[in-house]
Design a protein around this motif. Structure first.
Motif, PDB file in Angstrom:
ATOM      1  N   PRO A   1      82.290 -66.136  12.930  1.00 19.48           N
ATOM      2  CA  PRO A   1      83.170 -67.225  13.341  1.00 19.48           C
ATOM      3  C   PRO A   1      81.669 -67.401  14.728  1.00 19.48           C
ATOM      4  O   PRO A   1      81.843 -68.185  15.843  1.00 19.48           O
ATOM      5  N   ALA A   2      81.394 -65.978  15.501  1.00 16.05           N
ATOM      6  CA  ALA A   2      81.019 -66.690  16.316  1.00 16.05           C
ATOM      7  C   ALA A   2      79.516 -66.667  16.168  1.00 16.05           C
ATOM      8  O   ALA A   2      78.064 -67.422  17.478  1.00 16.05           O
ATOM      9  N   GLY A   3      78.401 -66.970  14.938  1.00 18.52           N
ATOM     10  CA  GLY A   3      77.622 -67.468  14.898  1.00 18.52           C
ATOM     11  C   GLY A   3      76.575 -65.981  14.384  1.00 18.52           C
ATOM     12  O   GLY A   3      77.026 -65.545  13.422  1.00 18.52           O
ATOM     13  N   ILE A   4      75.548 -66.831  13.889  1.00 19.87           N
ATOM     14  CA  ILE A   4      74.322 -66.059  12.958  1.00 19.87           C
ATOM     15  C   ILE A   4      73.317 -65.487  14.165  1.00 19.87           C
ATOM     16  O   ILE A   4      73.009 -66.236  14.497  1.00 19.87           O
ATOM     17  N   LEU A   5      73.071 -63.947  13.959  1.00 21.39           N
ATOM     18  CA  LEU A   5      72.162 -63.736  14.863  1.00 21.39           C
ATOM     19  C   LEU A   5      70.971 -63.175  13.878  1.00 21.39           C
ATOM     20  O   LEU A   5      71.438 -61.862  12.577  1.00 21.39           O
ATOM     21  N   GLY A   6      69.588 -62.741  14.039  1.00 24.17           N
ATOM     22  CA  GLY A   6      68.378 -62.710  13.185  1.00 24.17           C
ATOM     23  C   GLY A   6      68.022 -62.392  14.447  1.00 24.17           C
ATOM     24  O   GLY A   6      67.414 -62.487  15.550  1.00 24.17           O
ATOM     25  N   LEU A   7      67.022 -60.860  13.452  1.00 23.35           N
ATOM     26  CA  LEU A   7      66.102 -59.889  13.957  1.00 23.35           C
ATOM     27  C   LEU A   7      64.630 -59.839  13.055  1.00 23.35           C
ATOM     28  O   LEU A   7      64.631 -59.390  12.290  1.00 23.35           O
ATOM     29  N   GLU A   8      63.623 -59.955  14.472  1.00 22.07           N
ATOM     30  CA  GLU A   8      61.822 -59.916  13.190  1.00 22.07           C
ATOM     31  C   GLU A   8      61.540 -58.927  14.774  1.00 22.07           C
ATOM     32  O   GLU A   8      61.032 -59.380  15.879  1.00 22.07           O
ATOM     33  N   VAL A   9      60.713 -58.136  13.616  1.00 21.54           N
ATOM     34  CA  VAL A   9      59.626 -57.506  14.119  1.00 21.54           C
ATOM     35  C   VAL A   9      59.001 -56.654  13.924  1.00 21.54           C
ATOM     36  O   VAL A   9      58.632 -57.283  12.162  1.00 21.54           O
TER      37      VAL A   9
ATOM     38  N   TRP B   1      69.467 -67.239  17.423  1.00 16.87           N
ATOM     39  CA  TRP B   1      70.805 -67.286  17.341  1.00 16.87           C
ATOM     40  C   TRP B   1      71.025 -68.528  16.675  1.00 16.87           C
ATOM     41  O   TRP B   1      70.686 -69.712  17.086  1.00 16.87           O
ATOM     42  N   ARG B   2      72.147 -68.439  15.882  1.00  8.06           N
ATOM     43  CA  ARG B   2      72.613 -69.811  15.427  1.00  8.06           C
ATOM     44  C   ARG B   2      74.206 -69.937  15.545  1.00  8.06           C
ATOM     45  O   ARG B   2      74.581 -69.298  14.795  1.00  8.06           O
ATOM     46  N   ALA B   3      74.316 -71.295  15.546  1.00 13.50           N
ATOM     47  CA  ALA B   3      76.058 -71.697  15.099  1.00 13.50           C
ATOM     48  C   ALA B   3      76.575 -71.397  14.200  1.00 13.50           C
ATOM     49  O   ALA B   3      75.123 -71.619  13.662  1.00 13.50           O
ATOM     50  N   PRO B   4      77.959 -71.669  13.663  1.00 14.73           N
ATOM     51  CA  PRO B   4      78.202 -71.193  12.264  1.00 14.73           C
ATOM     52  C   PRO B   4      77.648 -72.408  11.543  1.00 14.73           C
ATOM     53  O   PRO B   4      77.402 -72.470  10.780  1.00 14.73           O
ATOM     54  N   ASP B   5      77.615 -73.636  11.552  1.00 16.30           N
ATOM     55  CA  ASP B   5      77.104 -74.757  11.625  1.00 16.30           C
ATOM     56  C   ASP B   5      76.001 -75.296  11.766  1.00 16.30           C
ATOM     57  O   ASP B   5      75.517 -76.562  11.101  1.00 16.30           O
TER      58      ASP B   5
END
Length: 450
Positions: free
Chosen positions: A233-241, A265-269
């Motif tokens: 619910p806090a969001g979607i967090l991705g990492l790229e290296v 970072w993306r909001a849940p919606d």
């Protein structure tokens, strides 16, 4: 008289703005329609492979060029996106892709939802032919193809077209741990707010590009790994290296690698996106006999670190209003030694810094019609990072307004008015072939999706 007929252009913009469209919804996208019409949908339905095309052309005029200058290419510089006046064949793209069933769209976004448990393989392939392909080439790859090895002055005068393959990469999804996406090959870095080409889903609301876009790296060769760190619910967090050969490079001539890193970072919606992206690495040429300009202006006998940072985001306030914003910062190291040579300013290069900020607001009047306005400020006090579009030292400013009308699923029109002005550090005048510090530009672009 070299002034644009502003009243005429205004009438065109107004006419487009009040066009009535009987469709209650946005047109069905036409991407892939030509291939499916010729060969059917078996390739996409059974193998997940899509084949589509995009033709990007525009008519451009500015109020600073002379008649003779307009007959040559690049007379809109330092404005980028459509740099020629008159009718410009900007780019013709062919895309062949097999998207991954994973947790990440490489270089774009982490995805919400359950983690796939199966391995998956894919690829991305793009061919670009046109005027803008000259800026999408990669050293050690398509830069040296016969049709691309043209005398720069003649290519400008003749408005020559180029051929580039900015994306040729394999992708894979591995379901171990949190799940990992891999990309290996030649690929567009996707750094910054504006990501070419002009996909329908992209955040590129305008024909012309920001100065921040010009300062950011285009292609790279190497490996990129992405994973999703959070999906709650806090969001979607991705990492790229990623580890790559440098800016626009397959054959780096300084024997060192560059690092790509991004947090997304993306909001849940998915109504809000925030990205932080950085590229770090030595970008000097080690020898006078092998200078990879314009992506690398320096010749030095030791490593010269170059770094580029971008913090950018997008937010939808509701189903009509949305906004984008970006802040960038860059630095090129220099030690001031006589052996450290800038191919533009000469020996003794002691370093350069640049920064910029831009923001745009979009109003979705109808599903097929939107209006946008953008403001930007870009500071390049050393006249370094916008090379070769400009070496003027000072601050660039611009206000841009335009609209997008999706005529149907295959055709979109984007008229635009843009006003640029320059605050010089010394006596530089970047517009009108070195005569002016301001420029008014009018553009009308046609995007043909097929």
């Amino acid at each position: 008289m070299h002034n644009i007929k502003v009243k005429t252009l205004g009438a065109v913009l107004a006419a487009l703005a009040i066009v009535e469209c009987h469709a209650a919804e946005a047109p069905t996208p036409g991407e892939g329609s030509l291939f499916r019409g010729l060969f059917g949908d078996t390739l996409e339905r059974e193998y997940g492979i899509t084949v589509s095309g995009l033709l990007d052309v525009a008519y451009v005029r500015n109020n600073r060029s002379t008649h003779d200058e307009r007959s040559d290419g690049l007379s809109n510089l330092p404005l980028t996106g459509m740099a020629d006046e008159g009718l410009e064949w900007g780019s013709l793209h062919l895309f062949i892709d097999k998207p991954l069933k994973g947790i990440f769209i490489p270089r774009i976004t982490p995805l919400p939802g359950p983690q796939p448990t199966q391995f998956d393989l894919g690829f991305t392939f793009e061919v670009n032919y046109g005027r803008n392909a000259q800026f999408a080439r990669t050293f050690g790859w398509d830069m040296a193809w016969d049709m691309n090895e043209q005398d720069s002055a003649r290519a400008t005068r003749d408005k020559s077209r180029f051929l580039a393959v900015p994306n040729l990469a394999a992708t894979a999804y591995v379901p171990y741990g949190p799940g990992f996406n891999f990309m290996a090959g030649v690929f567009g870095i996707g750094m910054g707010l504006e990501i070419p080409p002009n996909f329908r889903q992209s955040r590129n609301a305008f024909v012309s590009k920001t100065y921040a876009f010009v300062s950011e790296p285009g292609t790279a060769t190497g490996v990129l790994v992405g994973t999703r760190l959070l999906d709650n619910p806090a969001g979607i967090l991705g990492l790229e290296v990623g580890v790559v050969q440098g800016w626009g490079n397959m054959r780096d001539n300084n024997d060192s690698k560059s690092l790509l890193t991004s947090l997304r970072w993306r909001a849940p919606d998915m109504s809000t996106w925030i990205d932080y992206e950085v590229m770090l690495g030595n970008e000097q040429n080690d020898s006078f006999s092998d200078v990879q300009a314009p992506t690398s202006r320096l010749i030095a006998d030791s490593g010269m670190l170059r770094q580029q940072h971008s913090l950018n985001g997008w937010h939808a306030f509701n189903d009509r209003w949305s906004m984008t914003a970006e802040v960038i910062y860059g630095h090129q190291e220099g030690d001031g030694k006589a052996s450290t040579v800038d191919v533009v300013s000469g020996p003794g290069f002691a370093g350069a810094r640049w920064w910029g900020v831009n923001a745009a607001a979009t109003y979705q009047y109808r599903p097929d019609l939107s209006f946008s306005v953008r403001g930007e400020h870009f500071s390049d006090p050393d006249g370094f990072t916008l090379f070769p579009t400009s070496t003027a030292r000072g601050d660039y400013n611009a206000i841009t307004t335009g609209l997008r009308w999706d005529v149907n699923g295959n055709l979109s029109l984007r008229p635009e008015l843009r006003y640029d002005w320059f605050d010089a550090r010394d006596h530089d005048r970047p517009f009108g072939n070195g005569r002016d510090r301001s420029q008014l530009t009018a553009l009308v672009e046609a995007l043909v999706y097929f």
